[in-house]
Design a protein around this motif. Structure first.
Motif, short mmCIF file in Angstrom:
data_model
loop_
_atom_site.label_atom_id
_atom_site.label_comp_id
_atom_site.label_asym_id
_atom_site.label_seq_id
_atom_site.Cartn_x
_atom_site.Cartn_y
_atom_site.Cartn_z
N LYS A 105 67.86 54.88 17.27
CA LYS A 105 69.13 54.31 17.68
C LYS A 105 70.32 55.19 17.29
CE LYS A 105 67.61 49.48 17.65
NZ LYS A 105 67.78 48.13 17.05
N ALA A 106 70.02 56.39 16.76
CA ALA A 106 71.07 57.31 16.34
C ALA A 106 70.98 58.61 17.13
CB ALA A 106 70.96 57.59 14.84
N LYS A 107 72.08 59.06 17.68
CA LYS A 107 72.09 60.32 18.42
C LYS A 107 71.77 61.47 17.48
CE LYS A 107 75.33 58.96 22.07
NZ LYS A 107 76.61 59.27 22.73
N PRO A 108 71.05 62.48 17.96
CA PRO A 108 70.59 62.69 19.34
C PRO A 108 69.22 62.07 19.63
CG PRO A 108 70.05 64.62 18.06
CD PRO A 108 70.75 63.67 17.12
N PHE A 109 68.66 61.33 18.65
CA PHE A 109 67.30 60.83 18.81
C PHE A 109 67.20 59.60 19.70
CE2 PHE A 109 67.18 63.19 14.72
CZ PHE A 109 66.35 64.22 15.15
N THR A 110 68.33 59.17 20.23
CA THR A 110 68.31 58.14 21.27
C THR A 110 67.71 58.70 22.56
OG1 THR A 110 70.58 58.78 21.80
CG2 THR A 110 70.29 56.85 20.39
N ASP A 111 67.70 60.02 22.67
CA ASP A 111 67.20 60.70 23.88
C ASP A 111 65.73 61.03 23.69
OD1 ASP A 111 66.61 62.50 25.99
OD2 ASP A 111 68.70 63.17 26.06
N VAL A 112 64.89 60.49 24.56
CA VAL A 112 63.45 60.72 24.44
C VAL A 112 63.10 62.19 24.54
CG1 VAL A 112 63.04 60.36 26.91
CG2 VAL A 112 61.18 59.99 25.28
N LYS A 113 63.87 62.96 25.30
CA LYS A 113 63.58 64.39 25.44
C LYS A 113 63.81 65.13 24.13
CE LYS A 113 64.23 64.85 30.43
NZ LYS A 113 64.94 65.56 31.53
N VAL A 114 64.80 64.69 23.37
CA VAL A 114 65.05 65.31 22.06
C VAL A 114 63.88 65.02 21.12
CG1 VAL A 114 66.52 65.27 20.01
CG2 VAL A 114 67.54 65.26 22.30
N ARG A 115 63.41 63.79 21.12
CA ARG A 115 62.28 63.44 20.26
C ARG A 115 61.02 64.21 20.68
NH1 ARG A 115 64.12 58.03 21.53
NH2 ARG A 115 62.12 57.59 22.55
#
Length: 506
Positions: A284-294
């Protein structure tokens, strides 16, 4: 949730949630194990890194309290065996209503607590309510919140009504210790029904268990079991070599195993673990809200190399939250396999072609600092800068688990069947996929285990594809013991370590 915490915290994954094959250990001649005479009057000395924080498993006692007290001092209505089966223990029988909402349990007769009080249905009611209380830190608190009502028609009958069907209800009850409802000061004392009663707990040193003469079942095969606590693996191994302890519950120094393998006085056992080392993102915290980043971060870390550097030839990669001992296991290591080129591509697609920076909150006990340094080095290769923030386990609990004040963290989760926590959007990592939540709910309300398994396989694959976390590796469970010992557990399900069947030769 059970999380694994060393003696610096008295453990919990390693908690681990915690997180078992009825088997014998090594046999043979020789050995230098000391402490007490052999046979029924023997003292078994157990070496461990996991001292309890306190003696209450609903108050953050951690992995250490599970290891020493579960099954030994406290018992449940049901028991989780070393091979993962659920057996009746303090419950002799139970019936389920046609709609699956009401469970009626019949208690074993003639059971007494260590204080001498007879076990009654009121104690069971008290114990269940203690687990689901607002301040409870039980590993299965969330799972057992389906309990709607607990009735006690008579002293040997407990009637539990659920708010919704729960196919895992009986399994989850194996986590619940039945405690004397009149007991006080449970962080420092105990009043269970198990084959041992608490002898003496010297904080920072040892915890002793004495055979309980009034035990309702088969008496412990040894007179006394003493858990000795060490601050590091080297000291623990030296204790085994010098005979200060007879068995090490979980070897944490694979480089030291050769000295035991080549010595006929010892037996090295490689069992099954349920402990997963996670790089947990705050989804729930940017940038890990983005599945591509994870996905990118997961693909940038060579987990195989990390496992090899920490554990040598032990342990395994699993690619998800599910260990091979869970019914819904599938090998998903290829889903977000190590691929730096793909990681860079995903970062660019997410708008981070030049990378980004984040803080990694890292518990201060092994292997977390080592893993954090490795991750920092790996991610630097794809332009991601990692700041390592080393914190104590108490700080981790407050900052990360309770307040969700983090970007990413390292932690070990010890329990089996804990995939379902990804169905809870309020859990500390904040993963929120409505389809996954629905599948988890449907799985719990399933009428058959086959239906449950199929749904949780879908959950497993979806969470892996979403890189909900990065599951770095599955711990090995290496038990090293004197050849004079037999009857000790080999596996590491939920960190329990039953000592009552251990036999020690002279």
């Amino acid at each position: 949730m059970s999380i694994k915490k060393t003696s610096l915290y008295a453990t919990a994954t390693i908690a681990v949630l915690a997180v078992t094959l009825t088997a014998c250990g090594g046999s043979g001649s020789g050995g230098s194990a000391s402490g007490g005479t052999a046979g029924k009057d023997a003292t078994v000395n157990v070496g461990s890194l996991y001292e309890p924080q306190n003696l209450d498993n609903t108050a953050g006692g951690g992995q250490g309290v599970t290891e020493a007290l579960n099954g030994n001092v406290y018992e449940g209505l049901f028991k989780l065996t070393d091979d993962g089966k659920v057996e009746k223990l303090l419950a002799t029988d139970y019936k389920v209503s046609g709609d699956g909402l009401t469970y009626t349990f019949t208690l074993r007769d003639g059971v007494k607590f260590h204080s001498g009080k007879a076990l009654t249905s009121e104690d069971v009611k008290y114990s269940l309510e203690k687990v689901i209380a607002d301040d409870s830190q039980s590993a299965r608190k969330n799972n057992l919140q389906v309990i709607k009502d607990i009735a006690t028609p008579d002293a040997r009958t407990v009637k539990v009504t659920l708010s919704t069907k729960s196919i895992s209800f009986v399994y989850n009850l194996s986590y619940v210790w039945i405690i004397n409802s009149q007991a006080k000061n449970l962080k420092t004392t105990e009043d269970g029904t198990g084959p041992y009663q608490l002898g003496k707990w010297t904080r920072g040193s040892a915890l002793s268990l004495d055979r309980f003469p009034g035990y309702w079942g088969k008496a412990a095969t040894n007179k006394k079991a003493v858990f000795h606590y060490y601050k590091d693996a080297t000291a623990l191994n030296n204790a085994l070599l010098t005979g200060a302890v007879d068995v090490v519950t979980s070897e944490q120094s694979p480089d030291a195993l050769d000295q035991f393998k080549s010595n006929q006085n010892y037996k090295v056992n490689d069992g099954d673990s349920t402990t997963k080392l996670l790089l947990a993102f705050n989804d729930k915290a940017k940038p890990f809200t983005d599945v591509k980043v994870r996905q990118a971060v997961s693909a940038a870390i060579d987990a195989k190399k990390l496992l090899e550097s920490v554990w040598g030839g032990y342990g395994k990669l699993i690619g998800s939250m599910v260990p091979p001992t869970d019914p819904w296991y599938e090998d998903l290591t290829k889903v977000n396999a190590y691929d730096p080129a793909r990681a860079k591509k995903l970062l660019a697609e997410a708008g981070y072609a030049k990378g980004f920076s984040f803080t990694l909150d890292t518990p201060n006990y092994d292997p977390h600092p080592t893993a954090a340094t490795f991750i920092k080095s790996e991610l630097a290769k794809v332009g991601v800068n990692v700041k390592i923030n080393t914190i104590t386990p108490d700080e981790w609990y407050t900052k990360v688990y309770k307040n969700h004040d983090f970007s990413a963290t390292l932690q070990e989760h010890v329990n089996d069947r804990d995939l379902v926590w990804y169905g809870n959007p309020d859990f500390y990592w904040g993963y929120d996929n409505k389809q996954v939540t629905q599948w988890v709910e449907q799985a719990e309300q399933a009428s058959t285990t086959a239906e449950q398994t199929e749904l949780l396989k879908k959950v497993n694959r979806r969470t892996a594809e979403d890189a909900a976390s990065d599951w770095l590796y599955l711990y090995p469970q290496i038990v090293v013991a004197s050849s004079k010992l037999s009857g000790y557990p080999l596996n590491g399900l939920n960190s329990q370590f039953y000592v009552y069947d251990i036999q020690k030769k002279g």
